[in-house]
Motif scaffolding. Structure first.
Motif, PDB file in Angstrom:
ATOM      1  N   PHE A 116      -7.304  40.608 -16.487  1.00 46.07           N
ATOM      2  CA  PHE A 116      -6.341  40.685 -15.392  1.00 46.07           C
ATOM      3  C   PHE A 116      -5.583  42.002 -15.486  1.00 46.07           C
ATOM      4  O   PHE A 116      -4.979  42.297 -16.506  1.00 46.07           O
ATOM      5  N   HIS A 117      -5.680  42.791 -14.442  1.00 45.73           N
ATOM      6  CA  HIS A 117      -5.057  44.114 -14.449  1.00 45.73           C
ATOM      7  C   HIS A 117      -3.723  44.129 -13.731  1.00 45.73           C
ATOM      8  O   HIS A 117      -2.800  44.812 -14.144  1.00 45.73           O
ATOM      9  N   ALA A 118      -3.640  43.411 -12.614  1.00 45.65           N
ATOM     10  CA  ALA A 118      -2.507  43.575 -11.717  1.00 45.65           C
ATOM     11  C   ALA A 118      -1.225  42.987 -12.283  1.00 45.65           C
ATOM     12  O   ALA A 118      -1.235  41.961 -12.967  1.00 45.65           O
ATOM     13  N   ALA A 119      -0.134  43.675 -12.007  1.00 47.91           N
ATOM     14  CA  ALA A 119       1.186  43.128 -12.263  1.00 47.91           C
ATOM     15  C   ALA A 119       1.878  43.075 -10.917  1.00 47.91           C
ATOM     16  O   ALA A 119       2.035  44.094 -10.264  1.00 47.91           O
ATOM     17  N   ALA A 120       2.231  41.888 -10.481  1.00 48.60           N
ATOM     18  CA  ALA A 120       2.853  41.777  -9.163  1.00 48.60           C
ATOM     19  C   ALA A 120       4.112  40.942  -9.265  1.00 48.60           C
ATOM     20  O   ALA A 120       4.269  40.148 -10.199  1.00 48.60           O
ATOM     21  N   LYS A 121       4.998  41.131  -8.330  1.00 46.99           N
ATOM     22  CA  LYS A 121       6.194  40.288  -8.299  1.00 46.99           C
ATOM     23  C   LYS A 121       5.779  38.898  -7.829  1.00 46.99           C
ATOM     24  O   LYS A 121       4.715  38.699  -7.263  1.00 46.99           O
ATOM     25  N   ARG A 122       6.657  37.926  -8.084  1.00 52.18           N
ATOM     26  CA  ARG A 122       6.412  36.555  -7.625  1.00 52.18           C
ATOM     27  C   ARG A 122       6.094  36.533  -6.144  1.00 52.18           C
ATOM     28  O   ARG A 122       6.854  37.036  -5.335  1.00 52.18           O
ATOM     29  N   GLN A 123       4.986  35.944  -5.814  1.00 53.20           N
ATOM     30  CA  GLN A 123       4.622  35.865  -4.400  1.00 53.20           C
ATOM     31  C   GLN A 123       4.373  34.421  -4.016  1.00 53.20           C
ATOM     32  O   GLN A 123       3.686  33.706  -4.738  1.00 53.20           O
ATOM     33  N   LYS A 124       4.947  34.054  -2.875  1.00 55.05           N
ATOM     34  CA  LYS A 124       4.773  32.665  -2.428  1.00 55.05           C
ATOM     35  C   LYS A 124       3.299  32.368  -2.147  1.00 55.05           C
ATOM     36  O   LYS A 124       2.798  31.312  -2.457  1.00 55.05           O
ATOM     37  N   ALA A 125       2.616  33.354  -1.565  1.00 62.17           N
ATOM     38  CA  ALA A 125       1.227  33.162  -1.165  1.00 62.17           C
ATOM     39  C   ALA A 125       0.367  32.715  -2.337  1.00 62.17           C
ATOM     40  O   ALA A 125      -0.502  31.862  -2.198  1.00 62.17           O
ATOM     41  N   ILE A 126       0.651  33.290  -3.525  1.00 63.37           N
ATOM     42  CA  ILE A 126      -0.183  32.951  -4.665  1.00 63.37           C
ATOM     43  C   ILE A 126       0.013  31.504  -5.078  1.00 63.37           C
ATOM     44  O   ILE A 126      -0.905  30.842  -5.541  1.00 63.37           O
ATOM     45  N   PHE A 127       1.257  31.015  -4.887  1.00 62.87           N
ATOM     46  CA  PHE A 127       1.476  29.613  -5.228  1.00 62.87           C
ATOM     47  C   PHE A 127       0.696  28.709  -4.284  1.00 62.87           C
ATOM     48  O   PHE A 127       0.224  27.656  -4.662  1.00 62.87           O
ATOM     49  N   ALA A 128       0.570  29.153  -3.041  1.00 66.47           N
ATOM     50  CA  ALA A 128      -0.156  28.355  -2.061  1.00 66.47           C
ATOM     51  C   ALA A 128      -1.643  28.301  -2.395  1.00 66.47           C
ATOM     52  O   ALA A 128      -2.279  27.263  -2.235  1.00 66.47           O
ATOM     53  N   ILE A 129      -2.202  29.419  -2.870  1.00 70.66           N
ATOM     54  CA  ILE A 129      -3.628  29.395  -3.161  1.00 70.66           C
ATOM     55  C   ILE A 129      -3.907  28.992  -4.604  1.00 70.66           C
ATOM     56  O   ILE A 129      -5.059  28.821  -4.990  1.00 70.66           O
ATOM     57  N   GLY A 130      -2.848  28.780  -5.381  1.00 70.64           N
ATOM     58  CA  GLY A 130      -3.004  28.369  -6.777  1.00 70.64           C
ATOM     59  C   GLY A 130      -3.964  27.213  -6.990  1.00 70.64           C
ATOM     60  O   GLY A 130      -4.909  27.325  -7.771  1.00 70.64           O
ATOM     61  N   PRO A 131      -3.772  26.091  -6.264  1.00 66.74           N
ATOM     62  CA  PRO A 131      -4.661  24.936  -6.459  1.00 66.74           C
ATOM     63  C   PRO A 131      -6.136  25.248  -6.219  1.00 66.74           C
ATOM     64  O   PRO A 131      -7.011  24.594  -6.786  1.00 66.74           O
ATOM     65  N   ILE A 132      -6.412  26.245  -5.368  1.00 64.95           N
ATOM     66  CA  ILE A 132      -7.822  26.609  -5.153  1.00 64.95           C
ATOM     67  C   ILE A 132      -8.317  27.442  -6.328  1.00 64.95           C
ATOM     68  O   ILE A 132      -9.433  27.256  -6.820  1.00 64.95           O
ATOM     69  N   LEU A 133      -7.457  28.369  -6.779  1.00 62.94           N
ATOM     70  CA  LEU A 133      -7.863  29.274  -7.855  1.00 62.94           C
ATOM     71  C   LEU A 133      -7.996  28.555  -9.200  1.00 62.94           C
ATOM     72  O   LEU A 133      -8.903  28.851  -9.970  1.00 62.94           O
ATOM     73  N   GLU A 134      -7.071  27.629  -9.460  1.00 68.22           N
ATOM     74  CA  GLU A 134      -6.994  27.015 -10.785  1.00 68.22           C
ATOM     75  C   GLU A 134      -8.323  26.531 -11.360  1.00 68.22           C
ATOM     76  O   GLU A 134      -8.699  26.935 -12.452  1.00 68.22           O
ATOM     77  N   PRO A 135      -9.054  25.651 -10.625  1.00 64.32           N
ATOM     78  CA  PRO A 135     -10.315  25.158 -11.214  1.00 64.32           C
ATOM     79  C   PRO A 135     -11.313  26.273 -11.488  1.00 64.32           C
ATOM     80  O   PRO A 135     -12.164  26.141 -12.360  1.00 64.32           O
ATOM     81  N   VAL A 136     -11.203  27.378 -10.746  1.00 62.27           N
ATOM     82  CA  VAL A 136     -12.136  28.479 -10.958  1.00 62.27           C
ATOM     83  C   VAL A 136     -11.736  29.285 -12.184  1.00 62.27           C
ATOM     84  O   VAL A 136     -12.537  29.538 -13.078  1.00 62.27           O
ATOM     85  N   ILE A 137     -10.452  29.672 -12.214  1.00 62.54           N
ATOM     86  CA  ILE A 137      -9.968  30.513 -13.304  1.00 62.54           C
ATOM     87  C   ILE A 137     -10.078  29.802 -14.648  1.00 62.54           C
ATOM     88  O   ILE A 137     -10.321  30.418 -15.677  1.00 62.54           O
ATOM     89  N   GLU A 138      -9.919  28.463 -14.648  1.00 64.62           N
ATOM     90  CA  GLU A 138      -9.930  27.775 -15.939  1.00 64.62           C
ATOM     91  C   GLU A 138     -11.335  27.686 -16.542  1.00 64.62           C
ATOM     92  O   GLU A 138     -11.499  27.243 -17.660  1.00 64.62           O
ATOM     93  N   LYS A 139     -12.353  28.163 -15.806  1.00 62.79           N
ATOM     94  CA  LYS A 139     -13.695  28.214 -16.394  1.00 62.79           C
ATOM     95  C   LYS A 139     -13.830  29.343 -17.407  1.00 62.79           C
ATOM     96  O   LYS A 139     -14.725  29.342 -18.238  1.00 62.79           O
ATOM     97  N   LEU A 140     -12.961  30.342 -17.301  1.00 66.20           N
ATOM     98  CA  LEU A 140     -13.026  31.474 -18.222  1.00 66.20           C
ATOM     99  C   LEU A 140     -12.732  31.004 -19.633  1.00 66.20           C
ATOM    100  O   LEU A 140     -11.756  30.294 -19.860  1.00 66.20           O
ATOM    101  N   SER A 141     -13.571  31.398 -20.590  1.00 68.78           N
ATOM    102  CA  SER A 141     -13.296  30.956 -21.955  1.00 68.78           C
ATOM    103  C   SER A 141     -12.205  31.786 -22.603  1.00 68.78           C
ATOM    104  O   SER A 141     -11.576  31.353 -23.550  1.00 68.78           O
ATOM    105  N   ALA A 142     -11.961  32.987 -22.110  1.00 67.73           N
ATOM    106  CA  ALA A 142     -10.846  33.777 -22.622  1.00 67.73           C
ATOM    107  C   ALA A 142     -10.318  34.668 -21.521  1.00 67.73           C
ATOM    108  O   ALA A 142     -11.067  35.136 -20.678  1.00 67.73           O
ATOM    109  N   ARG A 143      -9.011  34.879 -21.543  1.00 71.05           N
ATOM    110  CA  ARG A 143      -8.385  35.761 -20.561  1.00 71.05           C
ATOM    111  C   ARG A 143      -7.743  36.917 -21.280  1.00 71.05           C
ATOM    112  O   ARG A 143      -7.082  36.725 -22.287  1.00 71.05           O
ATOM    113  N   ILE A 144      -7.922  38.095 -20.698  1.00 71.02           N
ATOM    114  CA  ILE A 144      -7.306  39.291 -21.247  1.00 71.02           C
ATOM    115  C   ILE A 144      -6.356  39.840 -20.196  1.00 71.02           C
ATOM    116  O   ILE A 144      -6.696  39.864 -19.012  1.00 71.02           O
ATOM    117  N   ALA A 145      -5.167  40.254 -20.615  1.00 77.57           N
ATOM    118  CA  ALA A 145      -4.258  40.960 -19.705  1.00 77.57           C
ATOM    119  C   ALA A 145      -4.105  42.370 -20.258  1.00 77.57           C
ATOM    120  O   ALA A 145      -4.075  42.561 -21.469  1.00 77.57           O
TER     121      ALA A 145
END
Lengths: 167, 395
Positions: free
Chosen positions: B122-151
């Motif tokens: 993950f490269h981006a650093a962004a301020k809190r955005q409402k939009a991301i909370f709205a799409i969170g439930p869609i992203l979550e099951p996808v992102i949690e497939k990653l065995s490791a996350r790097i920032a």
């Protein structure tokens, strides 16, 4: 008729969602297993190195005894007590390394370097494992997963306590 | 350390032939891993397919959309998805490394389509955005497939924990520190000189802050000169400068790596007035590696890169007066300026690819413990069969 089709479609979507969720959870359990296997192998290696250090010149008899005992305890602990035992080993190693670093000769120095490299890896492995476990617990606690018993008979992953106190 | 040879698939979400930090990172990482003896394939959106290196596979032409205060060239849609699936099916990868899997581009598609060892950066650093909370439930099951996350930085990690409630290991962006180590000081750039490198037309790079600070600086340091390197049209910027001070600005255009090393070794101070949108600050790390003394705005990324001012001077972001004050102080205090530059140069060694790639590779090893390969998900496979699109070898 229309309501019937609507209900049928709704049911199909729901069934799809259930299988999707079950796959998702299965994948999470798998992730926990992998991250644990990784962490476990690193910890085993650390215990082996600790035993080697205990036998080497760095350790005086008293700390050698302490270290050996801690290493054996860490190796034999059951999963629930593992993190406590490993913390004990971290403590024993920390005590020894706090003042033993200066007198290290080449052979011991390479042992210590290996240990510090391993410690870096363990720190990351713990972070990965903790993340996998919390995620799984979180998902398992959701309403739909509990109601439809999507976890089946898989045991709830055990939280690994120690996080930052590895040396 | 890099023990056995792996088949690594890397997905770059942004257009390969457009300039950008993520693209540079992916290119350098891929080339470093290839040099270390691994088999690497990069999947990226590409505009001109005739000009790509052999290890890059095109996923199609990128689409320009506004994202995070800039124009992002990303790619999605059914055709792109089919290409991603085909690339995964044919690649027979040991591991996938997905960059920015949380933005709508091919990394996300790859994460959706694949199963097995996957690492996400993950490269981006962004301020809190409402939009991301709205799409969170869609992203979550996808992102949690990653065995490791790097920032890539603390800022990126915070963004991730805030938006997706998941933790990450911080591994900084890599630079080739030795390219900048042995720059030769050139007389034409020496003296009371300030340097700036980057796409100066973009407002978030903050060149205007430096321009506004110049009247004050030149009152105390009459012979101050400013050199600006980087691609862009200088005319617009020159118009915004007070005519009396225009002669002090020199636009160098795009400069070569060798010139960059000499440039960094010559100038008195490197100025990084970025006002935001920066997650790591690769150019700042390079400036440090080149031995330049750095004056940077106190945005979170720079603050943590410079360790709260230990390896470079920080000024209040967007404040020209504070910038001017710090610059004047450092130009007057030769001893402190040289010391800061030296400390920064040593500090920058930890961002060298040798160190960074080793850290990334040990994350790969940790994800590989299960011993399986990357494959298409079962859902995705049955859908392909259903639609009659199961890929059979080459198309």
């Amino acid at each position: 008729m229309k309501t019937f089709i609507f209900l049928a479609v709704l049911l199909l979507v729901f069934i799809w969602y259930l299988t999707f969720s079950a796959t998702r959870l299965d994948r999470l359990h798998h992730r926990v297993e992998t991250s644990w296997a990784n962490l476990d192998s690193l910890l085993q290696r650390r215990a082996a190195i600790a035993l080697e250090i205990a036998r080497s010149e760095i350790a005086d008899p008293a700390s050698a005894m302490l270290l050996t005992a801690a290493a054996y305890q860490a190796r034999e602990a059951v999963i629930e007590k593992r993190s406590v035992a490993e913390s004990g080993l971290s403590g024993a190693l920390g005590l020894l390394l706090a003042d033993g670093q200066s007198s290290a000769r080449p052979a011991e120095a390479s042992l210590l370097r290996e240990l510090s490299e391993l410690t870096d890896k363990i720190r990351i492995a713990i972070a990965l494992h903790v993340d996998a476990v919390t995620r799984t617990q979180l998902v398992r606690n959701k309403f739909i997963f509990r109601t439809f018993r999507l976890a089946g008979t898989a045991p709830l992953p055990v939280t690994y306590e120690f996080e930052s106190d590895v040396l | 350390m890099l023990s056995r040879s792996l088949k690594i698939g890397i997905v770059c979400p942004y257009g390969w032939d457009t300039p950008g930090g993520v693209q540079n990172h992916v290119r350098d990482l891929a080339e470093y891993l290839i040099a270390a003896g691994h088999n690497v394939s990069v999947l990226a959106p590409v505009i001109d397919e005739s000009k790509i290196p052999t290890y890059v596979t095109s996923a199609g032409k990128p689409i320009a959309i506004p994202y995070n205060g800039a124009v992002a060239r990303v790619l999605f849609g059914p055709i792109a998805f089919a290409r991603v699936r085909q690339w995964i099916a044919q690649g027979d990868f040991d591991i996938l490394h997905l960059h920015e899997p949380a933005i709508p581009s091919i990394s996300l598609l790859a994460c959706w389509a694949a199963d097995g060892p996957m690492v996400g950066t993950f490269h981006a650093a962004a301020k809190r955005q409402k939009a991301i909370f709205a799409i969170g439930p869609i992203l979550e099951p996808v992102i949690e497939k990653l065995s490791a996350r790097i920032a890539v930085s603390e800022a990126a990690r915070e963004t991730l924990t805030e938006h997706l409630e998941t933790d990450a290991v911080v591994i900084p962006n890599g630079i080739y520190a030795d390219r900048y180590r042995d720059g030769v000081a050139q007389e034409k750039w020496q003296g009371n000189t300030l340097g700036f490198i980057g796409r100066f037309e973009e407002p978030r790079k903050g060149l205007s802050v430096l321009v506004d600070a110049l009247p004050i600086i030149s009152r105390f340091a009459p012979d101050v000169r400013i050199f600006i390197a980087g691609p862009g049209e200088a005319d617009e910027v020159i118009k915004s400068i007070d005519p009396q001070l225009r002669s002090r600005f020199t636009f160098l255009g795009r400069i070569s790596e060798q010139d960059k090393a000499d440039f960094l070794a010559s100038i008195s101070l490197y100025i990084a007035p970025n006002t935001g949108g920066e997650s790591f600050g690769i150019i700042l790390a390079e400036a440090l590696a080149g031995g330049a003394t750095v004056v940077a705005s106190d945005i979170p990324a720079f603050d943590s890169l410079l360790d709260h001012g230990r390896y470079g001077e920080l000024f209040q972001s967007e404040s020209s007066t504070d910038l001017a004050k710090r610059v004047i102080d450092l130009l007057r205090d030769e001893k402190r300026r040289v010391e800061l530059g030296k400390a920064g140069k040593t500090h920058a060694q930890q961002f060298d690819w040798k160190v960074v790639a080793d850290q990334i590779f040990s994350i790969y090893e940790m994800s590989l413990v299960g011993g399986e390969k990357v494959r298409l998900t079962s859902e995705s496979r049955s859908w392909s069969k259903f639609l009659g699109r199961e890929s059979k070898g080459d198309d």
